[in-house]
Design a protein around this motif. Structure first.
Motif, PDB file in Angstrom:
ATOM      1  N   THR A  22      32.670  31.288  38.944  1.00 30.13           N
ATOM      2  CA  THR A  22      33.473  32.032  39.891  1.00 30.13           C
ATOM      3  C   THR A  22      34.768  31.256  40.070  1.00 30.13           C
ATOM      4  O   THR A  22      34.997  30.252  39.398  1.00 30.13           O
ATOM      5  N   GLY A  23      35.625  31.701  40.962  1.00 27.29           N
ATOM      6  CA  GLY A  23      36.880  30.991  41.180  1.00 27.29           C
ATOM      7  C   GLY A  23      37.849  31.839  41.963  1.00 27.29           C
ATOM      8  O   GLY A  23      37.549  32.968  42.349  1.00 27.29           O
ATOM      9  N   ARG A  24      39.041  31.278  42.174  1.00 29.57           N
ATOM     10  CA  ARG A  24      40.069  31.958  42.963  1.00 29.57           C
ATOM     11  C   ARG A  24      41.353  32.210  42.177  1.00 29.57           C
ATOM     12  O   ARG A  24      42.302  32.795  42.687  1.00 29.57           O
ATOM     13  N   ASP A  25      41.398  31.750  40.924  1.00 34.29           N
ATOM     14  CA  ASP A  25      42.639  31.843  40.158  1.00 34.29           C
ATOM     15  C   ASP A  25      42.860  33.208  39.521  1.00 34.29           C
ATOM     16  O   ASP A  25      43.999  33.650  39.374  1.00 34.29           O
ATOM     17  N   GLY A  26      41.790  33.864  39.105  1.00 35.34           N
ATOM     18  CA  GLY A  26      41.965  35.143  38.432  1.00 35.34           C
ATOM     19  C   GLY A  26      40.644  35.833  38.164  1.00 35.34           C
ATOM     20  O   GLY A  26      39.569  35.318  38.469  1.00 35.34           O
ATOM     21  N   LEU A  27      40.761  37.008  37.577  1.00 37.61           N
ATOM     22  CA  LEU A  27      39.613  37.813  37.201  1.00 37.61           C
ATOM     23  C   LEU A  27      39.901  38.360  35.812  1.00 37.61           C
ATOM     24  O   LEU A  27      40.952  38.948  35.579  1.00 37.61           O
ATOM     25  N   ILE A  28      38.970  38.134  34.890  1.00 33.32           N
ATOM     26  CA  ILE A  28      39.143  38.607  33.517  1.00 33.32           C
ATOM     27  C   ILE A  28      38.050  39.622  33.217  1.00 33.32           C
ATOM     28  O   ILE A  28      36.897  39.451  33.611  1.00 33.32           O
ATOM     29  N   GLY A  29      38.413  40.699  32.527  1.00 34.58           N
ATOM     30  CA  GLY A  29      37.461  41.739  32.170  1.00 34.58           C
ATOM     31  C   GLY A  29      37.626  42.156  30.722  1.00 34.58           C
ATOM     32  O   GLY A  29      38.739  42.146  30.190  1.00 34.58           O
ATOM     33  N   ILE A  30      36.507  42.520  30.099  1.00 39.69           N
ATOM     34  CA  ILE A  30      36.529  42.983  28.719  1.00 39.69           C
ATOM     35  C   ILE A  30      36.402  44.501  28.721  1.00 39.69           C
ATOM     36  O   ILE A  30      35.339  45.050  29.014  1.00 39.69           O
ATOM     37  N   ALA A  60      32.832  34.482  28.344  1.00 41.01           N
ATOM     38  CA  ALA A  60      32.331  33.234  28.922  1.00 41.01           C
ATOM     39  C   ALA A  60      33.529  32.344  29.221  1.00 41.01           C
ATOM     40  O   ALA A  60      34.475  32.274  28.433  1.00 41.01           O
ATOM     41  N   VAL A  61      33.490  31.659  30.361  1.00 41.56           N
ATOM     42  CA  VAL A  61      34.583  30.789  30.794  1.00 41.56           C
ATOM     43  C   VAL A  61      34.190  29.342  30.566  1.00 41.56           C
ATOM     44  O   VAL A  61      33.085  28.921  30.936  1.00 41.56           O
ATOM     45  N   SER A  62      35.080  28.571  29.952  1.00 42.94           N
ATOM     46  CA  SER A  62      34.787  27.165  29.651  1.00 42.94           C
ATOM     47  C   SER A  62      34.517  26.377  30.923  1.00 42.94           C
ATOM     48  O   SER A  62      34.976  26.752  32.011  1.00 42.94           O
ATOM     49  N   LYS A 286      29.568  55.891  38.234  1.00 43.84           N
ATOM     50  CA  LYS A 286      28.837  56.067  36.985  1.00 43.84           C
ATOM     51  C   LYS A 286      28.939  54.846  36.067  1.00 43.84           C
ATOM     52  O   LYS A 286      29.989  54.248  35.909  1.00 43.84           O
ATOM     53  N   GLY A 287      27.802  54.497  35.445  1.00 48.12           N
ATOM     54  CA  GLY A 287      27.772  53.475  34.410  1.00 48.12           C
ATOM     55  C   GLY A 287      28.037  52.050  34.869  1.00 48.12           C
ATOM     56  O   GLY A 287      28.803  51.336  34.221  1.00 48.12           O
ATOM     57  N   PRO A 288      27.397  51.569  35.955  1.00 44.36           N
ATOM     58  CA  PRO A 288      27.646  50.183  36.379  1.00 44.36           C
ATOM     59  C   PRO A 288      27.141  49.181  35.351  1.00 44.36           C
ATOM     60  O   PRO A 288      26.045  49.339  34.811  1.00 44.36           O
ATOM     61  N   GLN A 289      27.952  48.161  35.084  1.00 42.37           N
ATOM     62  CA  GLN A 289      27.568  47.147  34.103  1.00 42.37           C
ATOM     63  C   GLN A 289      27.841  45.739  34.622  1.00 42.37           C
ATOM     64  O   GLN A 289      27.001  45.123  35.245  1.00 42.37           O
ATOM     65  N   GLY A 290      29.054  45.211  34.359  1.00 46.99           N
ATOM     66  CA  GLY A 290      29.334  43.809  34.647  1.00 46.99           C
ATOM     67  C   GLY A 290      29.368  43.487  36.128  1.00 46.99           C
ATOM     68  O   GLY A 290      29.646  44.349  36.970  1.00 46.99           O
ATOM     69  N   ILE A 291      29.080  42.221  36.446  1.00 47.49           N
ATOM     70  CA  ILE A 291      29.033  41.750  37.829  1.00 47.49           C
ATOM     71  C   ILE A 291      29.833  40.461  37.934  1.00 47.49           C
ATOM     72  O   ILE A 291      29.660  39.544  37.125  1.00 47.49           O
ATOM     73  N   LEU A 333      32.845  41.006  33.113  1.00 51.39           N
ATOM     74  CA  LEU A 333      33.956  40.439  33.859  1.00 51.39           C
ATOM     75  C   LEU A 333      33.497  39.207  34.611  1.00 51.39           C
ATOM     76  O   LEU A 333      32.301  39.013  34.845  1.00 51.39           O
ATOM     77  N   THR A 334      34.448  38.361  34.977  1.00 51.24           N
ATOM     78  CA  THR A 334      34.140  37.190  35.779  1.00 51.24           C
ATOM     79  C   THR A 334      35.403  36.657  36.455  1.00 51.24           C
ATOM     80  O   THR A 334      36.502  36.778  35.917  1.00 51.24           O
TER      81      THR A 334
END
Length: 336
Positions: A22-30, A60-62, A286-291, A333-334
């Motif tokens: 998790t974090g506060r800098d950003g949110l990345i999604g595919i 995945a985040v390093s 509809k279609g929930p996936q990533g968390i 996403l994360t």
């Protein structure tokens, strides 16, 4: 700055926060449907940058939160792979740009990824069935292992907090248990109709998996690798187990909640992490996936893959508080 300059130089003692970032800098999604990697504002969720890149699925985040790895899965349609994916893209989170692509050669369909105690990246190949390790110093696929998953479509893996065991789910087979120090499969957990989403409890004592018939949640003791409890989910719907049974699972950073998203039914569940049998059913889009969980575990963001939305969930009250446009169909996403 080269991708290699971001690598970990020390041993990682607890992988739970590493592999559940998790974090506060950003949110990345595919954005699988939109063939893009998206960057969103971590507070407003508004899209800030779009990188056009097709056929990616997972992220995945390093450990140092400098890089993200996006797996190029390919394309699966009407029961077969119509395009093969054989790369993992390396994204610099500071510049929000792809800085490298790691080829995986004959090993096709890279999907879920998790880090080990050395900071190397393990990946499961859903199309060809192998388990692989990416050396994050050289950015190469350094090892691959035949784990008996060919033809079983293995989508997800989890690694225990101490880095000693990897659990691999199979859509069409049992859960496979791989011993990391010995580089070998130690057992399989019998799930005749397969599983998809899996998650390890923060202390690593239990693995949770949703089976593909009644969509019950299986509680597995990692000390024995045996199913200790079967938890029926409220509102589970009958559907084709070969095409639409995806349930994803993820624990919140504070360890209080387990969230499960049910792709087939358009609902999610918020579980008491101490006893996942205690859970609330929440209808969403509809279609929930990533968390993704925010840094203080107040809210979860769920990507609604089939309608291009994010739903923001207040975890304590189990209520949807906001819905915002987000790509065309984000799978994973994360926060970082």
């Amino acid at each position: 700055m080269s991708a290699n300059s971001h690598n970990q130089t020390h041993q990682l003692s607890n992988l739970e926060p590493v592999n559940n970032p998790t974090g506060r800098d950003g949110l990345i999604g595919i954005d699988k449907v939109g063939n893009a990697i998206l960057f969103m504002d971590p507070v407003t969720l508004e899209t800030q940058k779009v990188i056009a890149h097709k056929n990616h699925h997972e992220v995945a985040v390093s450990p140092d939160h400098k890089l993200a790895y996006a797996s190029e899965f390919g394309k699966f349609f009407a029961g077969e792979f119509v395009e093969s994916g054989a790369h993992i893209s390396v994204v610099d989170l500071g510049t929000q740009a792809i800085v490298q692509r790691i080829p995986t050669g004959d090993f096709k369909g890279p999907h879920a990824m998790r880090f080990d105690t050395n900071g190397d990246l393990w990946v499961i190949f859903e199309e060809t069935g192998e388990l692989g390790r990416v050396d994050t110093k050289t950015m190469t696929l350094a090892e691959t292992f035949d784990i008996g998953a060919a033809g079983k479509r293995p989508p997800f893996l989890e690694i225990t907090p101490n880095g000693e065991r990897i659990y691999v789910s199979c859509k069409l087979g049992n859960i496979i248990v791989f011993d990391v120090p010995n580089r070998s499969v130690v057992t399989e957990i019998d799930v005749p109709h397969g599983t998809e989403g899996i998650a390890l409890s923060p202390d690593g004592t239990h693995l949770y998996a949703a089976e593909n018939t009644r969509q019950d949640l299986l509680e597995i003791e990692t000390a024995t690798n045996r199913i200790s409890r079967v938890i029926p989910l409220k509102g589970a719907v009958l559907s084709n187990p070969k095409t639409s049974r995806l349930i994803r699972l993820r624990f919140s950073p504070d360890g209080k909640y387990l969230v499960s998203t049910n792709y087939a039914s358009g609902v999610m569940h918020i579980h008491d992490a101490a006893d996942p049998a205690i859970h609330e059913l929440l209808p969403i889009a509809k279609g929930p996936q990533g968390i993704a969980f925010d840094a203080d575990s107040t809210h979860a963001i769920v990507s609604n893959h089939d309608c291009g939305l994010f739903t923001r969930i207040h975890l304590k009250t189990a209520k949807a508080v906001e819905c915002v446009p987000a790509g065309k169909g984000i799978e994973a996403l994360t926060y970082y």
